[in-house]
Design a protein around this motif. Sequence first.
Motif, short mmCIF file in Angstrom:
data_model
loop_
_atom_site.label_atom_id
_atom_site.label_comp_id
_atom_site.label_asym_id
_atom_site.label_seq_id
_atom_site.Cartn_x
_atom_site.Cartn_y
_atom_site.Cartn_z
N ALA A 159 11.36 3.26 4.32
CA ALA A 159 12.50 2.36 4.13
C ALA A 159 12.67 1.38 5.27
CB ALA A 159 13.78 3.18 3.96
N ASN A 160 12.12 1.70 6.42
CA ASN A 160 12.28 0.85 7.59
C ASN A 160 11.06 -0.04 7.86
OD1 ASN A 160 14.90 1.45 9.24
ND2 ASN A 160 14.22 3.41 8.40
N LEU A 161 10.14 -0.08 6.92
CA LEU A 161 8.95 -0.93 7.05
C LEU A 161 8.95 -1.98 5.94
CD1 LEU A 161 6.18 1.77 7.66
CD2 LEU A 161 7.15 0.23 9.37
N SER A 162 8.65 -3.22 6.29
CA SER A 162 8.43 -4.24 5.28
C SER A 162 7.11 -3.96 4.58
CB SER A 162 8.39 -5.62 5.93
OG SER A 162 7.22 -5.77 6.72
N GLN A 163 6.88 -4.63 3.45
CA GLN A 163 5.61 -4.43 2.74
C GLN A 163 4.43 -4.82 3.61
OE1 GLN A 163 5.37 -3.08 -0.64
NE2 GLN A 163 3.46 -2.70 0.44
N VAL A 171 -6.34 -11.12 5.52
CA VAL A 171 -6.42 -9.86 4.79
C VAL A 171 -5.03 -9.41 4.36
CG1 VAL A 171 -6.90 -7.39 5.03
CG2 VAL A 171 -8.60 -9.05 5.76
N LEU A 172 -4.08 -9.47 5.28
CA LEU A 172 -2.72 -9.06 4.95
C LEU A 172 -2.09 -9.99 3.92
CD1 LEU A 172 -1.40 -7.94 8.45
CD2 LEU A 172 -1.83 -6.48 6.46
N ASP A 173 -2.34 -11.30 4.04
CA ASP A 173 -1.84 -12.24 3.03
C ASP A 173 -2.35 -11.85 1.64
OD1 ASP A 173 -0.56 -13.69 5.02
OD2 ASP A 173 -2.09 -15.27 5.09
N HIS A 174 -3.64 -11.55 1.58
CA HIS A 174 -4.26 -11.20 0.30
C HIS A 174 -3.67 -9.90 -0.25
CE1 HIS A 174 -7.31 -11.10 -2.80
NE2 HIS A 174 -7.80 -9.95 -2.36
N LEU A 175 -3.53 -8.91 0.60
CA LEU A 175 -2.99 -7.62 0.16
C LEU A 175 -1.55 -7.77 -0.33
CD1 LEU A 175 -4.38 -5.25 2.94
CD2 LEU A 175 -5.23 -5.50 0.59
N GLU A 176 -0.76 -8.57 0.38
CA GLU A 176 0.62 -8.80 -0.07
C GLU A 176 0.65 -9.42 -1.47
OE1 GLU A 176 3.90 -9.59 3.17
OE2 GLU A 176 2.22 -10.98 3.48
N THR A 177 -0.24 -10.35 -1.72
CA THR A 177 -0.32 -10.98 -3.04
C THR A 177 -0.67 -9.95 -4.11
OG1 THR A 177 -0.98 -13.10 -2.08
CG2 THR A 177 -1.48 -12.75 -4.40
N LEU A 178 -1.60 -9.06 -3.80
CA LEU A 178 -2.01 -8.04 -4.77
C LEU A 178 -0.90 -7.05 -5.06
CD1 LEU A 178 -5.66 -7.27 -3.60
CD2 LEU A 178 -4.91 -8.78 -5.43
N VAL A 179 -0.13 -6.68 -4.03
CA VAL A 179 0.99 -5.77 -4.26
C VAL A 179 2.06 -6.46 -5.10
CG1 VAL A 179 2.86 -4.47 -3.17
CG2 VAL A 179 0.58 -4.43 -2.17
N SER A 214 1.70 -8.70 -7.32
CA SER A 214 1.26 -8.84 -8.70
C SER A 214 1.09 -7.50 -9.40
CB SER A 214 -0.09 -9.58 -8.74
OG SER A 214 -1.13 -8.76 -8.21
N GLY A 215 1.13 -6.42 -8.65
CA GLY A 215 0.93 -5.09 -9.22
C GLY A 215 -0.52 -4.65 -9.26
N GLU A 216 -1.44 -5.53 -8.84
CA GLU A 216 -2.86 -5.15 -8.87
C GLU A 216 -3.16 -4.05 -7.87
OE1 GLU A 216 -7.26 -7.31 -8.45
OE2 GLU A 216 -5.45 -8.52 -8.72
N LEU A 217 -2.48 -4.06 -6.73
CA LEU A 217 -2.52 -2.96 -5.78
C LEU A 217 -1.16 -2.28 -5.84
CD1 LEU A 217 -3.90 -1.36 -3.51
CD2 LEU A 217 -3.06 -3.07 -1.89
N PRO A 218 -1.07 -1.11 -6.44
CA PRO A 218 0.24 -0.49 -6.66
C PRO A 218 0.96 -0.18 -5.35
CG PRO A 218 -1.41 0.52 -8.07
CD PRO A 218 -2.15 -0.35 -7.09
N ALA A 219 2.25 -0.51 -5.31
CA ALA A 219 3.05 -0.24 -4.11
C ALA A 219 3.08 1.25 -3.80
CB ALA A 219 4.46 -0.78 -4.30
N GLN A 220 3.07 2.10 -4.84
CA GLN A 220 3.07 3.55 -4.61
C GLN A 220 1.81 4.00 -3.90
OE1 GLN A 220 3.72 5.92 -8.11
NE2 GLN A 220 3.36 7.86 -7.05
N ARG A 221 0.68 3.40 -4.26
CA ARG A 221 -0.59 3.72 -3.59
C ARG A 221 -0.50 3.37 -2.11
NH1 ARG A 221 -5.05 4.22 -1.01
NH2 ARG A 221 -3.97 6.17 -0.72
N VAL A 222 0.10 2.23 -1.79
CA VAL A 222 0.28 1.82 -0.40
C VAL A 222 1.17 2.82 0.33
CG1 VAL A 222 1.17 0.03 1.13
CG2 VAL A 222 -0.10 -0.62 -0.94
N ASP A 223 2.28 3.20 -0.28
CA ASP A 223 3.20 4.14 0.36
C ASP A 223 2.53 5.48 0.63
OD1 ASP A 223 5.15 2.22 0.26
OD2 ASP A 223 6.37 3.20 -1.28
N GLU A 224 1.74 5.96 -0.33
CA GLU A 224 1.04 7.23 -0.13
C GLU A 224 0.09 7.14 1.06
OE1 GLU A 224 -0.87 7.66 -3.86
OE2 GLU A 224 0.90 8.48 -4.89
#
Length: 391
Positions: free
Chosen positions: A64-68, A357-365, A367-377
């Motif tokens: 909760a204390n981290l940005s995407q 790399v981070l710009d690209h990953l943010e775009t994928l999250v 759009s849902g292509e990289l699931p936010a839950q996968r990142v959190d895990e």
Amino acid sequence: MRSKISLVVAATFTCAGLVAGCASGDTGAEPTPSAAAAPPTTPAGEPTPDPRTLAQTCGADLLANLSQRQKLAQLLNVGVTGTADALAVVRDEQIGGIFVGSWTDESMLANREVPQVASASELPLMVTIDEEGGRVSRVSNLLGPDPSARVTAATMTVEQTYQMALERGRGLADLGITVNYAPVVDVSSQPDNSVIGDRSFSDDPATVTLYADAYARGMRDAGILPVIKHFPGHGSGSGDSHTGAVTTPPLEQLQTSDLQPFRDLVDTGVGVMLGHLEVPGLTAPNVPTSVSPDAVALLRGGVGYGGPPFTGPIFTDDLSGMQAITDRYDITDAVAAALGAGVDVALWLTTDDVPRVLDHLETLVASGELPAQRVDEAVLTVARAKGAVPC
């Protein structure tokens, strides 16, 4: 943001210490009825957190204390050229870890400058190195030489191997290192100067397991996280992933040889590094294991043949300097493919590409292509490995 994250981390370390203290503080005396009924308290008189509640909330508080972007940055481990380079990328992008290699200015370690870099991080910084001994050594000028894995197994006992790793691990910890990409658990009889060669303890899986376990225990007891590699086994591969694609024997053949050390060691408190390997019967055509969901599923599920599931951090091998990857992927796509496959830490060798790399990953999250839950895990897996959350 710094104060919030720092408070979360401080709280988790405090809670972990209190829970451990409660477990170890039993004197054996019978409590009085009133004492038994009273909840445990901290020295300040506050109730000690219930470990069951802690396990449910500590990770959520951290997330909760981290940005995407901060979450994604925690999943990157990037090679640095020296202290200034490391400070800049940690301060500006809050990446989760740095990698010290042959290209890194030795003064960063020799002058004990790693704590200065770590202090720029909002969360504990993963400081990694590939210190195997033999021809793959980054600190021989500072700590002296160590033998290769093959020489170790041929000339030393298991106990001597443990003691050697313990001493080396203590030396690494004194330099500020927290993670060592060793030991190699590839099963190989290759000539000494080939890609794996004398980096392997033996062509016998049982011998590899015995000596790798001793080495890993020494590192752990010195406070260093050992990372075994190169899953699912580079020792029987067709070539060198630094210079091109590598194909291994079929998965069924690996199960009885190359995978045995991984199967025996994945539940011993290690990380695992995925190689850039194509495995018939496991990976899709032209998809290396480092970016393969099937390879990650095999590892997480117990490495086949009833092995224990692996719950620790999964690392890629270098994604920027090995042609088995770079012939097919731009670094942005390689990192995204690895994280999407279930890897927790993407490793590469220079800081230049971190922003894009981070710009690209943010775009994928987004759009849902990289699931936010996968990142959190993955963030929580990495945080546990760092000691940033106790559950």
